[in-house]
Design a protein around this motif. Structure first.
Motif, PDB file in Angstrom:
ATOM      1  N   THR A  50       0.814  -1.217   0.000  1.00 17.94           N
ATOM      2  CA  THR A  50       0.000   0.000   0.000  1.00 17.94           C
ATOM      3  C   THR A  50       0.846   1.265   0.000  1.00 17.94           C
ATOM      4  O   THR A  50       0.352   2.344  -0.327  1.00 17.94           O
ATOM      5  CB  THR A  50      -0.927   0.060   1.219  1.00 17.94           C
ATOM      6  N   GLY A  51       2.109   1.140   0.375  1.00 16.29           N
ATOM      7  CA  GLY A  51       2.972   2.307   0.448  1.00 16.29           C
ATOM      8  C   GLY A  51       3.037   2.948   1.813  1.00 16.29           C
ATOM      9  O   GLY A  51       3.733   3.944   2.006  1.00 16.29           O
ATOM     10  N   SER A  52       2.326   2.388   2.788  1.00 17.11           N
ATOM     11  CA  SER A  52       2.376   2.957   4.138  1.00 17.11           C
ATOM     12  C   SER A  52       3.670   2.590   4.860  1.00 17.11           C
ATOM     13  O   SER A  52       4.038   3.228   5.849  1.00 17.11           O
ATOM     14  CB  SER A  52       1.165   2.518   4.964  1.00 17.11           C
ATOM     15  N   LEU A  53       4.376   1.557   4.374  1.00 23.34           N
ATOM     16  CA  LEU A  53       5.726   1.230   4.819  1.00 23.34           C
ATOM     17  C   LEU A  53       6.626   1.160   3.597  1.00 23.34           C
ATOM     18  O   LEU A  53       6.201   0.683   2.535  1.00 23.34           O
ATOM     19  CB  LEU A  53       5.764  -0.123   5.543  1.00 23.34           C
ATOM     20  N   THR A  54       7.857   1.608   3.734  1.00 22.87           N
ATOM     21  CA  THR A  54       8.813   1.479   2.636  1.00 22.87           C
ATOM     22  C   THR A  54       9.603   0.182   2.802  1.00 22.87           C
ATOM     23  O   THR A  54       9.900  -0.235   3.931  1.00 22.87           O
ATOM     24  CB  THR A  54       9.794   2.661   2.605  1.00 22.87           C
ATOM     25  N   PRO A  55       9.940  -0.473   1.707  1.00 23.00           N
ATOM     26  CA  PRO A  55      10.762  -1.687   1.828  1.00 23.00           C
ATOM     27  C   PRO A  55      12.169  -1.341   2.289  1.00 23.00           C
ATOM     28  O   PRO A  55      12.697  -0.271   1.985  1.00 23.00           O
ATOM     29  CB  PRO A  55      10.756  -2.260   0.408  1.00 23.00           C
ATOM     30  N   SER A  56      12.776  -2.247   3.052  1.00 20.54           N
ATOM     31  CA  SER A  56      14.166  -2.063   3.467  1.00 20.54           C
ATOM     32  C   SER A  56      15.134  -2.411   2.346  1.00 20.54           C
ATOM     33  O   SER A  56      16.283  -1.960   2.348  1.00 20.54           O
ATOM     34  CB  SER A  56      14.463  -2.931   4.694  1.00 20.54           C
ATOM     35  N   GLU A  57      14.670  -3.231   1.408  1.00 20.32           N
ATOM     36  CA  GLU A  57      15.448  -3.543   0.213  1.00 20.32           C
ATOM     37  C   GLU A  57      14.481  -3.899  -0.904  1.00 20.32           C
ATOM     38  O   GLU A  57      13.328  -4.251  -0.659  1.00 20.32           O
ATOM     39  CB  GLU A  57      16.415  -4.704   0.463  1.00 20.32           C
ATOM     40  N   GLY A  58      14.950  -3.780  -2.127  1.00 20.95           N
ATOM     41  CA  GLY A  58      14.112  -4.104  -3.276  1.00 20.95           C
ATOM     42  C   GLY A  58      13.238  -2.939  -3.699  1.00 20.95           C
ATOM     43  O   GLY A  58      13.265  -1.851  -3.116  1.00 20.95           O
ATOM     44  N   GLU A  74       3.680   7.343  -4.900  1.00 28.10           N
ATOM     45  CA  GLU A  74       2.895   8.245  -4.063  1.00 28.10           C
ATOM     46  C   GLU A  74       1.476   8.462  -4.596  1.00 28.10           C
ATOM     47  O   GLU A  74       0.636   9.050  -3.904  1.00 28.10           O
ATOM     48  CB  GLU A  74       3.604   9.591  -3.909  1.00 28.10           C
ATOM     49  N   GLN A  75       1.199   7.964  -5.813  1.00 28.00           N
ATOM     50  CA  GLN A  75      -0.141   8.089  -6.387  1.00 28.00           C
ATOM     51  C   GLN A  75      -0.933   6.776  -6.313  1.00 28.00           C
ATOM     52  O   GLN A  75      -2.103   6.740  -6.705  1.00 28.00           O
ATOM     53  CB  GLN A  75      -0.043   8.533  -7.846  1.00 28.00           C
ATOM     54  N   PHE A  76      -0.315   5.718  -5.792  1.00 24.36           N
ATOM     55  CA  PHE A  76      -0.990   4.426  -5.783  1.00 24.36           C
ATOM     56  C   PHE A  76      -2.251   4.447  -4.926  1.00 24.36           C
ATOM     57  O   PHE A  76      -3.215   3.732  -5.211  1.00 24.36           O
ATOM     58  CB  PHE A  76      -0.032   3.338  -5.283  1.00 24.36           C
ATOM     59  N   TYR A  77      -2.281   5.275  -3.897  1.00 34.32           N
ATOM     60  CA  TYR A  77      -3.449   5.317  -3.018  1.00 34.32           C
ATOM     61  C   TYR A  77      -4.733   5.614  -3.788  1.00 34.32           C
ATOM     62  O   TYR A  77      -5.830   5.236  -3.354  1.00 34.32           O
ATOM     63  CB  TYR A  77      -3.240   6.344  -1.900  1.00 34.32           C
ATOM     64  N   ARG A  78      -4.614   6.288  -4.910  1.00 36.06           N
ATOM     65  CA  ARG A  78      -5.788   6.609  -5.721  1.00 36.06           C
ATOM     66  C   ARG A  78      -6.385   5.369  -6.373  1.00 36.06           C
ATOM     67  O   ARG A  78      -7.537   5.384  -6.822  1.00 36.06           O
ATOM     68  CB  ARG A  78      -5.426   7.612  -6.812  1.00 36.06           C
ATOM     69  N   HIS A  79      -5.617   4.306  -6.452  1.00 34.99           N
ATOM     70  CA  HIS A  79      -6.030   3.105  -7.179  1.00 34.99           C
ATOM     71  C   HIS A  79      -6.417   1.951  -6.261  1.00 34.99           C
ATOM     72  O   HIS A  79      -6.761   0.878  -6.765  1.00 34.99           O
ATOM     73  CB  HIS A  79      -4.889   2.654  -8.098  1.00 34.99           C
TER      74      HIS A  79
END
Length: 205
Positions: A50-58, A74-79
């Motif tokens: 969802t983007g609420s956490l960033t990956p530590s790698e990848g 940052e626009q994925f929340y719209r979808h």
């Protein structure tokens, strides 16, 4: 058409890795179950998606449309729409106020409006009742109906039958059949009853 690509995704807390090196694709029209025991990182991975956490790698990438245009993270929340038992509802709101607030930012799924969605929840008689007086099962029905009844390309559900009784579980399955359509459906779970309609499985832990 919508696609989510995970490329060598990993997430850690302090020095402990929750998961690492996950490569996976989620595409429109498919139903996915993210499975694993408690503590395996299912909810954490969902939050990364969802983007609420960033990956530590990848890296994680999102693509939309027949031309497969990449969408900025940052626009994925719209979808997307999300339902999880830990998501807080604004308990000072009545159900009517919550529906109005939610659908200021989301569009109704075709065929739904405020009245029909309240009917689907089964709480038409409680439209003006503050949510703080709703039971945990009623609140979970509200979360699920808001997510499923909103127009989105991706539907993400974490432990969707939490706090639901047997009758409400049947309601949940019917809600999915009536609303998922060609969306990407991702369910995080360790209970087969929650993901029995999913054919694709991503196993953690």
């Amino acid at each position: 058409m919508f696609e989510i690509r995970l490329n060598q995704i990993g997430r850690r807390f302090n020095r402990d890795w929750i998961f690492r090196q996950i490569d996976y694709r989620f595409v429109s029209g498919e139903r996915y179950a993210i499975l694993g025991p408690n503590g395996s990182g299912k909810s954490t991975l969902l939050k990364v998606i969802t983007g609420s956490l960033t990956p530590s790698e990848g890296t994680i990438s999102y693509f939309s449309g027949s031309g497969h245009s990449e969408i900025p993270a940052e626009q994925f929340y719209r979808h997307m729409t999300v339902a999880a038992p830990y998501m807080e509802l604004i308990e000072e709101f009545s159900l009517r106020e919550l529906l109005r607030f939610h659908f200021r930012n989301k569009e109704f799924l075709p065929g739904f409006d405020q009245g029909s969605l309240a009917d689907r929840i089964g709480l038409s008689s409680s439209m003006d009742k503050p949510l703080r007086f709703f039971s945990s099962g009623m609140k979970q029905r509200v979360r699920l109906a808001l997510a499923c009844g909103s127009s989105s390309d991706v539907l993400l559900l974490d432990e969707p039958i939490s706090n639901l009784d047997h009758q409400a579980i049947d309601w949940y399955h019917q809600l999915l059949e009536d609303t998922v359509g060609e969306r990407v459906l991702i369910i995080c779970s360790n209970q087969p009853e929650e993901y029995k309609s999913c054919k694709a499985v991503l196993q953690l832990g």
